[in-house]
Scaffold this active site. Sequence first.
Site, PDB file in Angstrom:
ATOM      1  N   LEU A  37       0.828  -1.202   0.000  1.00 29.35           N
ATOM      2  CA  LEU A  37       0.000   0.000   0.000  1.00 29.35           C
ATOM      3  C   LEU A  37       0.864   1.254   0.000  1.00 29.35           C
ATOM      4  O   LEU A  37       0.592   2.213  -0.717  1.00 29.35           O
ATOM      5  CB  LEU A  37      -0.941   0.000   1.205  1.00 29.35           C
ATOM      6  CG  LEU A  37      -1.933   1.164   1.278  1.00 29.35           C
ATOM      7  CD1 LEU A  37      -2.916   1.115   0.117  1.00 29.35           C
ATOM      8  CD2 LEU A  37      -2.692   1.150   2.613  1.00 29.35           C
ATOM      9  N   LYS A  39       3.960   1.518  -1.097  1.00 21.35           N
ATOM     10  CA  LYS A  39       4.670   1.649  -2.377  1.00 21.35           C
ATOM     11  C   LYS A  39       3.742   2.125  -3.489  1.00 21.35           C
ATOM     12  O   LYS A  39       4.137   2.922  -4.334  1.00 21.35           O
ATOM     13  CB  LYS A  39       5.315   0.302  -2.754  1.00 21.35           C
ATOM     14  CG  LYS A  39       6.536  -0.046  -1.921  1.00 21.35           C
ATOM     15  CD  LYS A  39       7.236  -1.294  -2.417  1.00 21.35           C
ATOM     16  CE  LYS A  39       6.489  -2.537  -2.046  1.00 21.35           C
ATOM     17  NZ  LYS A  39       7.227  -3.784  -2.374  1.00 21.35           N
ATOM     18  N   LEU A 206     -14.045   7.391   0.032  1.00 25.74           N
ATOM     19  CA  LEU A 206     -14.394   8.750   0.431  1.00 25.74           C
ATOM     20  C   LEU A 206     -13.387   9.766  -0.089  1.00 25.74           C
ATOM     21  O   LEU A 206     -13.595  10.975   0.058  1.00 25.74           O
ATOM     22  CB  LEU A 206     -14.503   8.845   1.953  1.00 25.74           C
ATOM     23  CG  LEU A 206     -15.633   8.013   2.570  1.00 25.74           C
ATOM     24  CD1 LEU A 206     -15.660   8.188   4.075  1.00 25.74           C
ATOM     25  CD2 LEU A 206     -16.973   8.390   1.968  1.00 25.74           C
ATOM     26  N   GLY A 207     -12.307   9.279  -0.690  1.00 26.55           N
ATOM     27  CA  GLY A 207     -11.340  10.175  -1.308  1.00 26.55           C
ATOM     28  C   GLY A 207     -11.467  10.234  -2.812  1.00 26.55           C
ATOM     29  O   GLY A 207     -10.731  10.967  -3.479  1.00 26.55           O
ATOM     30  N   HIS A 250     -16.936   0.295   1.829  1.00 22.30           N
ATOM     31  CA  HIS A 250     -16.972   1.234   0.702  1.00 22.30           C
ATOM     32  C   HIS A 250     -18.399   1.589   0.285  1.00 22.30           C
ATOM     33  O   HIS A 250     -18.790   2.756   0.239  1.00 22.30           O
ATOM     34  CB  HIS A 250     -16.239   0.643  -0.505  1.00 22.30           C
ATOM     35  CG  HIS A 250     -14.819   0.278  -0.234  1.00 22.30           C
ATOM     36  ND1 HIS A 250     -13.994   1.023   0.575  1.00 22.30           N
ATOM     37  CD2 HIS A 250     -14.059  -0.760  -0.679  1.00 22.30           C
ATOM     38  CE1 HIS A 250     -12.800   0.458   0.615  1.00 22.30           C
ATOM     39  NE2 HIS A 250     -12.821  -0.627  -0.123  1.00 22.30           N
ATOM     40  N   ARG A 353     -25.342   4.857  -9.260  1.00 18.07           N
ATOM     41  CA  ARG A 353     -26.312   5.224 -10.295  1.00 18.07           C
ATOM     42  C   ARG A 353     -27.674   5.483  -9.660  1.00 18.07           C
ATOM     43  O   ARG A 353     -28.184   4.646  -8.916  1.00 18.07           O
ATOM     44  CB  ARG A 353     -26.413   4.102 -11.318  1.00 18.07           C
ATOM     45  CG  ARG A 353     -27.416   4.327 -12.441  1.00 18.07           C
ATOM     46  CD  ARG A 353     -27.543   3.064 -13.257  1.00 18.07           C
ATOM     47  NE  ARG A 353     -28.480   3.192 -14.345  1.00 18.07           N
ATOM     48  CZ  ARG A 353     -29.110   2.164 -14.913  1.00 18.07           C
ATOM     49  NH1 ARG A 353     -28.900   0.930 -14.475  1.00 18.07           N
ATOM     50  NH2 ARG A 353     -29.948   2.336 -15.906  1.00 18.07           N
ATOM     51  N   TRP A 600     -55.870 -21.147   8.170  1.00 12.61           N
ATOM     52  CA  TRP A 600     -56.604 -22.271   8.752  1.00 12.61           C
ATOM     53  C   TRP A 600     -55.601 -23.283   9.287  1.00 12.61           C
ATOM     54  O   TRP A 600     -54.448 -23.301   8.875  1.00 12.61           O
ATOM     55  CB  TRP A 600     -57.494 -22.932   7.701  1.00 12.61           C
ATOM     56  CG  TRP A 600     -58.449 -21.995   7.019  1.00 12.61           C
ATOM     57  CD1 TRP A 600     -58.176 -21.151   5.983  1.00 12.61           C
ATOM     58  CD2 TRP A 600     -59.822 -21.802   7.337  1.00 12.61           C
ATOM     59  NE1 TRP A 600     -59.295 -20.443   5.618  1.00 12.61           N
ATOM     60  CE2 TRP A 600     -60.330 -20.824   6.440  1.00 12.61           C
ATOM     61  CE3 TRP A 600     -60.688 -22.351   8.279  1.00 12.61           C
ATOM     62  CZ2 TRP A 600     -61.653 -20.401   6.461  1.00 12.61           C
ATOM     63  CZ3 TRP A 600     -62.014 -21.933   8.302  1.00 12.61           C
ATOM     64  CH2 TRP A 600     -62.478 -20.963   7.407  1.00 12.61           C
TER      65      TRP A 600
END
Length: 774
Positions: A37, A39, A206-207, A250, A353, A600
């Site tokens: 992550l 790198k 969120l970014g 997400h 969408r 019934w």
Amino acid sequence: MWNMLIVAMCLAFLGCLQAQELQGHVSIILLGATGDLAKKYLWQGLFQLYLDEAGRGHSFSFHGAALTAPRQGQELMAKALESLSCPKDMAPSHCAEHKDQFLQLSQYRQLKTAEDYQALNKDIEAQLQHTGLREAGRIFYFSVPPFAYEDIARNINSSCRPGPGAWLRVVLEKPFGHDHFSARQLATELGTFFQEEEMYRVDHYLGKQVSINPSNKAARSLWTPMVSLKVGRTGFYEEYGVIRDVLQNHLTEVLTLVAMELPHNVSSAEAVLRHKLQVFQALRGLQRGSAIVGQYQSYSEQVRRELQKPDSFHSLTPTFAAVLVHIDNLRWEGVPFILMSGKALDERVGYARILFKNQACCVQSEKHWAAAQSQCLPRQLVFHIGHGDLGSPAVLVSRNLFRPSLPSSWKEMEGPPGLRLFGSPLSDYYAYSPVQERDAHSVLLSHIFHGRKDFFITTENLLASWDFWTPLLESLAHKAPRLYPGGAENGRLLDFEFSSGRLFFSQQQPEQLVPGPGPAPMPSDFQVLRAKYRESPLVSAWSEELISKLANDIEATAVRAVRRFGQFHLALSGGSSPVALFQQLATAHYGFPWAHTHLWLVDERCVPLSDPESNFQGLQAHLLQHVRIPYYNIHPMPVHLQQRLCAEEDQGAQIYAREISALVANSSFDLVLLGMGADGHTASLFPQSPTGLDGEQLVVLTTSPSQPHRRMSLSLPLINRAKKVAVLVMGRMKREITTLVSRVGHEPKKWPISGVLPHSGQLVWYMDYDAFLG
């Protein structure tokens, strides 16, 4: 009104306006600095932060940290920093100068022991003293597995907090737990060391530059986010699966942004977070029928190979999921939200969408429909997150909706000729893309630096999310996912529909009782089996799948009956087998026409209706108290009259027969649910007893070989008048009688169940694999 529907980048734009000029020195410590992550994204994000902020009166130092020994760690970090890049509009010479400055400010250090953290703190303080700089704050970015959080947090809290007047910000990467319990446990541990305002839980969605922020004046609509991600972490994925990996975090965050009411002060982080929490509080609980799951066919083999599992191992981890969500408030009443994600689909794409209802009817032929005018064309708003045919973030608005107003950081875009998106050519949309595309982690690092908490997940929102998702995850833990080949070969295999609060696949998967050559079959290899039993249709599956199928069939029969005749007459048996069915009908079938249903009983024990052994009491406990059915549509058997139980002179059987004749046309129930006892009895019609097996009586009193002996039951002639009879047989204890009854003819005196054959209706057997196969 429409201009407020989308304020793409609104929160980010206002965040920049209100950002404080943070003068002073900031130390950023990246834990896990040599990992994937870091790198791929984090070092580039930190470099972008430096480019954005270094000229505004701030000074920086960057500390890459890991468990690796100093020499090797420095080499790995230097290699990661080689790939840093500048914005396209920056001159090469200027870029090289900034890279050199950033590299000089970046150093590697091993953080393994408490002494290592103490040494880091001393070095930061010494640097501040030497340069005469005031400390603004420290950022610790946890790019490490969650099991390492506690030790790191303890060391930061005890040795590495900044001095008075400076802030501390701790950044945490998912996963934030595996379920509600583990998430709460992790939150409690972290809360021991950090204040809530110091913690920034990252969700990189969120970014994304397509920031979704609908107005509180938005029309009711259908929203369908779909994300197709390729994830190569088999060990992680096998433990978490697609729902935990994508939907719980997400897509749930995107859902809350779409559905929340717009705060009066959109620049207030506290107000935004409070409004998101209100969405969680309004979410309707998920049931097993709320979701469908799949798994691409080569996944189990991949897990066996990479995780060294035995050849007999078959994974139940879903790699595809779709979930139907409802929000129980006035704005979103009746509006379905569909969250969907999968691996090995036919494209990699992410979007949210919004499809608006279309009640227009255009008389002109379609060739005369104008994109900007015709209300018969689809009306949709799409936040295109990335990948797919567009390949970049975009906002698409149908021209027959409105022309959006976006900040200057967005520009109108043109796609390749002939490009079609979501059923319409690109020319049918107002289409916008960012002037300058930025990576999500770069955006989030800027928000962290400026203290914008509304772009991150609070502890309260995290636990609310897990509280929502955990029951569904538990209900799916042993569910066999639908297998799909992957890519374009999927065809329509994963297409689905929704009705009555449920999702279901549109196309029945090719059924296979025993797989082909290869490892021994597991329970997950068996699909619903349709065949014949005693010359009548047979449906067989594992018990949970069988109950779900039977509940669906009952609801479908009910809907058809109400449409044709205005009411549905359902006769139900007692005992233990139908309990799971009653619970399924009560909790997962919100569209069932209970208001038009008459219930019934097929049979009853001669005990007071409040007695735990009463069939009616079981029906009340597991179904009636959970559904809205008019009390006058409930018809218990009159076994308790004149303070006596099933006394012949009270004529309870005749009373019930007259009630049936008066309310049920031709005394023909729409559906009768029966069971089969280990001795071949059905309802309360028992072997070696002629009562109720023939004749004119509709309801009879019978004698059971087990206590309580006295019973009331519908007769076999009345049962056979039904339009449909369903026989539910479950459990390994029924295997012997199932085999025996399959071989006998019409012998109701010996095997009462063998006399069940509707005169003009349909008989369907529902058997689980334990009863059918043993």
